[in-house]
Design an enzyme around this catalytic site. Structure first.
Site, short mmCIF file in Angstrom:
data_model
loop_
_atom_site.label_atom_id
_atom_site.label_comp_id
_atom_site.label_asym_id
_atom_site.label_seq_id
_atom_site.Cartn_x
_atom_site.Cartn_y
_atom_site.Cartn_z
N HIS A 210 36.94 4.23 -42.22
CA HIS A 210 37.77 2.24 -41.97
C HIS A 210 39.55 3.13 -41.41
O HIS A 210 40.16 2.13 -41.94
CB HIS A 210 37.84 1.44 -43.47
CG HIS A 210 37.02 0.71 -44.32
ND1 HIS A 210 36.07 1.38 -45.14
CD2 HIS A 210 36.35 -0.29 -43.91
CE1 HIS A 210 34.77 0.89 -45.52
NE2 HIS A 210 34.86 -0.27 -44.42
N GLU A 234 31.59 7.07 -39.00
CA GLU A 234 31.70 5.16 -38.19
C GLU A 234 33.56 5.61 -38.61
O GLU A 234 34.10 5.88 -39.94
CB GLU A 234 31.71 4.55 -39.27
CG GLU A 234 31.69 2.90 -38.86
CD GLU A 234 30.55 2.12 -39.48
OE1 GLU A 234 31.50 0.69 -39.95
OE2 GLU A 234 29.84 2.27 -40.00
N GLU A 260 33.84 -1.92 -34.89
CA GLU A 260 33.62 -3.60 -35.48
C GLU A 260 35.19 -4.06 -35.60
O GLU A 260 35.37 -5.76 -36.05
CB GLU A 260 33.26 -3.27 -37.35
CG GLU A 260 34.34 -3.01 -37.97
CD GLU A 260 34.39 -2.63 -39.91
OE1 GLU A 260 34.28 -4.03 -40.38
OE2 GLU A 260 34.07 -1.72 -40.09
N HIS A 310 27.35 -4.37 -35.55
CA HIS A 310 28.20 -4.47 -37.37
C HIS A 310 27.74 -5.73 -37.90
O HIS A 310 28.23 -6.40 -37.49
CB HIS A 310 29.65 -4.13 -37.14
CG HIS A 310 29.91 -4.13 -38.16
ND1 HIS A 310 30.42 -4.95 -39.28
CD2 HIS A 310 30.47 -2.52 -39.77
CE1 HIS A 310 31.60 -4.47 -39.99
NE2 HIS A 310 31.06 -3.33 -39.98
#
Length: 395
Positions: A210, A234, A260, A310
């Site tokens: 993230h 990611e 995202e 996403h």
């Protein structure tokens, strides 16, 4: 035909909260009685504040307009407050409204939205899921124990999934980016090794983060994972500086995925121009809606990049993801919340069709699903937590 009414639903997602603590749904109604549904993926404000923002924007720019005039309404919402830039909360609100307009347009023309966006390219859509705790697993060891995670991955492969996602890299905070600790790098490698040994070549491994790390830290971590050939790494660094993410992309053989937290064609254009990622994960409830996503998919196609919509949200955004994926030649894989079952099925009048690892695009007009408003009203969100809450102290 004109849009005549707006209603919002702030729905509490019951435990185990897969897909988030709450969902914000939008309903637009036309003067001849057609209802369209959309969903807002907003994380920065209370969902009740977001719902009020949706109603304000709709009253200013949508009520009284034709739902077919999506491009014009979009520009008015985008620039009406002298923003004219990818303001993420505004774009999330616009997305929910825009999806609802497309739902109306599809119903008015008796066509699935994907038929209005170029037609059905894919008869079925490969999907993946996060590794979630098994039923009754209160300790959530699947997030911390590689062996438990591998066991769950094998179970998902047995259900038909051909890809699974997991994130053992540790918590994220408002003080990121940072260097990954040796302990977390060791755990991350142990996860990837255990899962690869467990599933072999039956499933792709999707390594999620993230944006926690600096470019140098992400490169260090990627080098430990390369031997196990993940399908993607990611959001290894924060998405705000794609030039820095591009440094990671150039330094690893693992494809980089991101999107995202991005909104509009403009932010994704920078990702493509810098070479920051080759897999774009637009969230349809945030990016600007279906038409904006179609424009992004077209740009990606010209760069030989793929899309993987996403989903950490409710099933209305998920249904919109299905529409854009079905109509996109460069579609790679679709995020599912498990098998679209549980509350994600209960809150729809008819659940999404998921078969042995694939979503089957619906033939119904519009986005293909209908919100069960009785279920939505029976589950109001009454807490004050945000959708996602990073740590607020340095890690």
């Amino acid at each position: 035909m004109k849009v005549a009414g707006i209603e919002t639903f702030v729905v509490g997602n019951p435990p185990p909260y897969f897909g988030g603590r709450f969902f914000v749904f939008v309903k637009l109604t036309t003067d001849d009685g057609i209802a369209g549904y959309g969903e807002v993926y907003a994380a920065s404000f209370s969902p009740h504040v977001v719902a009020a923002m949706v109603e304000d924007i709709a009253m200013r720019h949508v009520i009284g307009e034709s739902p077919f005039n999506i491009e014009t309404m979009w520009r008015r919402m985008y620039g009406g407050g002298y923003s004219m830039r990818p303001e993420i909360s505004l774009l999330a609100i616009m997305s929910g409204i825009e999806i609802a307009c497309w739902d109306i347009v599809g119903k008015a023309t008796s066509k699935p939205v994907y038929m209005l966006l170029g037609g059905k390219v894919h008869e079925r859509l490969r999907s993946y899921t996060y590794l979630y705790p098994a039923d009754g697993d209160e300790e959530e060891a699947v997030y911390t124990d590689p062996d438990v995670a591998a066991e769950q991955a094998v179970a998902y492969v047995g259900e038909g999934f051909t890809a699974v996602k997991f994130d053992p890299a540790g918590p994220y905070s408002v003080f990121d980016p940072r260097q990954p600790s040796l302990e977390r790098m060791e755990l991350s490698e142990a996860f990837v090794r255990a899962l690869r040994e467990a599933v072999g070549t039956k499933a792709d491994l999707l390594f999620g983060t993230h944006g926690q790390f600096t470019p140098s830290g992400a490169i260090r971590l990627a080098r430990r994972l390369e031997a196990y050939d993940p399908l993607w790494f990611e959001e290894p660094v924060a998405a705000e500086m794609p030039e820095e993410m591009a440094r990671v992309a150039r330094s690893t053989t693992i494809p980089i995925a991101t999107g995202e937290r991005l909104a509009t064609k403009h932010e994704f254009a920078r990702v493509l121009a810098t070479g920051a990622a080759s897999i774009l994960q637009m969230a349809l409830g945030r990016v600007g809606g279906l038409l904006e996503a179609k424009k992004i998919a077209g740009m990606a196609e010209a760069h030989y990049a793929q899309i993987a919509p996403h989903l950490y949200c409710g099933p209305i955004e998920g249904a919109a993801n299905v529409q854009i994926a079905t109509a996109s030649p460069n579609f790679l894989i679709l995020e599912s919340i498990r098998r679209w079952d549980g509350f994600h099925a209960r809150i729809l009048k008819s659940p999404m069709r998921w078969e042995e690892g694939y979503v089957i695009p619906p033939d119904a007009p519009g986005i293909g699903v209908e919100l069960d408003e009785d279920v939505a009203r029976a589950h109001p969100y009454t807490d004050d937590h945000l959708h996602l809450e990073p740590k607020t102290v340095p890690l």
